[in-house]
Write an enzyme that holds these catalytic residues in place. Structure first.
Site, PDB file in Angstrom:
ATOM      1  N   HIS A 249      31.395  50.606  51.216  1.00 59.72           N
ATOM      2  CA  HIS A 249      32.148  49.935  50.163  1.00 59.72           C
ATOM      3  C   HIS A 249      33.138  50.888  49.499  1.00 59.72           C
ATOM      4  O   HIS A 249      32.724  51.915  48.944  1.00 59.72           O
ATOM      5  CB  HIS A 249      31.155  49.392  49.120  1.00 59.72           C
TER       6      HIS A 249
ATOM      7  N   GLU B  78      35.245  49.247  54.017  1.00 55.98           N
ATOM      8  CA  GLU B  78      36.021  48.269  53.242  1.00 55.98           C
ATOM      9  C   GLU B  78      36.917  48.996  52.247  1.00 55.98           C
ATOM     10  O   GLU B  78      36.488  49.996  51.643  1.00 55.98           O
ATOM     11  CB  GLU B  78      35.060  47.349  52.483  1.00 55.98           C
TER      12      GLU B  78
ATOM     13  N   ASP C  41      40.340  48.120  49.209  1.00 57.94           N
ATOM     14  CA  ASP C  41      41.081  47.107  48.447  1.00 57.94           C
ATOM     15  C   ASP C  41      42.562  47.442  48.488  1.00 57.94           C
ATOM     16  O   ASP C  41      42.942  48.617  48.424  1.00 57.94           O
ATOM     17  CB  ASP C  41      40.605  47.128  46.992  1.00 57.94           C
TER      18      ASP C  41
ATOM     19  N   HIS D 218      41.527  49.478  43.595  1.00 55.11           N
ATOM     20  CA  HIS D 218      40.686  48.322  43.261  1.00 55.11           C
ATOM     21  C   HIS D 218      41.125  47.545  42.017  1.00 55.11           C
ATOM     22  O   HIS D 218      41.187  46.312  42.025  1.00 55.11           O
ATOM     23  CB  HIS D 218      39.227  48.760  43.081  1.00 55.11           C
TER      24      HIS D 218
ATOM     25  N   GLU E 107      40.563  44.243  51.957  1.00 55.94           N
ATOM     26  CA  GLU E 107      40.476  43.172  50.953  1.00 55.94           C
ATOM     27  C   GLU E 107      41.808  43.046  50.223  1.00 55.94           C
ATOM     28  O   GLU E 107      42.271  43.998  49.589  1.00 55.94           O
ATOM     29  CB  GLU E 107      39.348  43.428  49.948  1.00 55.94           C
TER      30      GLU E 107
HETATM   31  O1  G3P Z   1      34.591  43.051  49.596  1.00 54.91           O
HETATM   32  C1  G3P Z   1      33.359  43.111  48.920  1.00 54.91           C
HETATM   33  C2  G3P Z   1      33.521  43.578  47.499  1.00 54.91           C
HETATM   34  O2  G3P Z   1      34.286  44.744  47.514  1.00 54.91           O
HETATM   35  C3  G3P Z   1      34.191  42.554  46.622  1.00 54.91           C
HETATM   36  O3  G3P Z   1      34.182  42.897  45.266  1.00 54.91           O
HETATM   37  O4  G3P Z   1      35.149  43.807  43.195  1.00 54.91           O
HETATM   38  O5  G3P Z   1      34.063  45.342  44.794  1.00 54.91           O
HETATM   39  O6  G3P Z   1      36.261  44.327  45.342  1.00 54.91           O
HETATM   40  P1  G3P Z   1      34.952  44.156  44.629  1.00 54.91           P
HETATM   41 CA    CA Z   2      36.558  45.199  47.480  1.00 56.29          CA
END
Ligand code: G3P
Ligand code: CA
Length: 242
Positions: free
Chosen positions: A11, A38, A40, A52, A104
């Site tokens: 993450h 993952e 953002d 993020h 994302e």
């Molecule tokens: O993609 C999973 C997770 O990252 C979604 O929530 O707020 O951590 O971007 P967030």
């Molecule tokens: Ca995310």
């Protein structure tokens, strides 16, 4: 004995260890053996930046809205341990096709440039299946689908929809990404019945990781990839979301 299988998605890289969404965090996830990472993404001045929040305070040495800054200014900031806010291209180059990448889409106007970036990497020899594009903004995902119907989509949700995972099937998604706070057996079974993978965010505690395995989910996003990897095999290692 064969270990049970639960896909590990690092993450924001491995944000439990190093500053989120930085190249060092991505590198750490890879070093720990995460098969998937993952990040953002926002579009600032036509540049895809890996970040993020919509504001700068929490993760940089500056203040204000990200979207109100110039790309050149953002690149002067400290995103943690003296590192720059990376571009999506820098993240791809760091991954170097060694792991799957979940992009994302956080901000508006990200779909088209991300589709273009993926096309460029495919031209360089990457498999399109290395990429999974997700978002809470399902209209942005639909734009991706219209631009390139072969890019795999992940539909992020906060709560549980009344028709369970039907919306994700309607969207033509590959996977649905529910929150640990809401996931239940009915949702998992419904998603699987529709042929969707279920990847749950954000799962850090061992008891929660075990609970996700018991629910039969396909994978988890974790700030501590090693906790998932130590206890669950990842199946056949691959740089494709399959
Ligand atoms: O993609 C999973 C997770 O990252 C979604 O929530 O707020 O951590 O971007 P967030
Ligand atoms: Ca995310």
């Amino acid at each position: 004995m064969q270990k049970p299988c639960l896909l590990c998605i690092g993450h924001r890289g491995a944000m439990g260890h190093l500053p989120e969404n930085t190249l060092s965090s991505i590198r750490k996830a890879l070093e720990l053996g995460a098969p998937c990472v993952e990040v953002d993404v926002y579009n600032v001045d036509g540049h895809l930046v890996v970040f993020h929040d919509d504001r700068l305070e929490r993760t940089t040495n500056a203040a204000g809205y990200l979207a109100e800054q110039s790309f050149d200014y953002l690149r002067t900031l400290d995103a943690g341990d003296g590192q720059r806010i990376p571009t999506l291209e820098e993240v791809c180059d760091e991954i170097d096709s060694k792991a799957c990448l979940n992009i994302e889409l956080k901000g508006p106007d990200t779909a088209a440039p991300v589709v273009e970036l993926i096309a460029n990497y495919v031209k360089k020899g990457w498999c399109k299946e290395t990429f999974l594009v997700s978002s809470f903004d399902h209209r942005e995902l639909l734009t991706v689908k219209h631009l390139d119907r072969d890019i795999k989509l992940g539909a992020l949700i906060r709560g549980l929809p009344v028709n369970d995972a039907k919306f994700a099937q309607d969207l033509g998604a590959f996977s649905v990404h529910p929150s640990l706070d809401f996931i239940d057996q009915r949702f998992v079974d419904d998603a699987h019945g529709r042929g969707l993978k279920v990847y749950v965010y954000v799962v850090n505690q061992m008891e929660d990781i075990n609970m996700m395995y018991a629910l039969g989910v396909d994978g988890v996003f974790s700030n501590f990839p090693e906790r998932v990897l130590e206890n669950y095999s990842q199946g056949k290692r691959t740089n494709r979301w399959i």
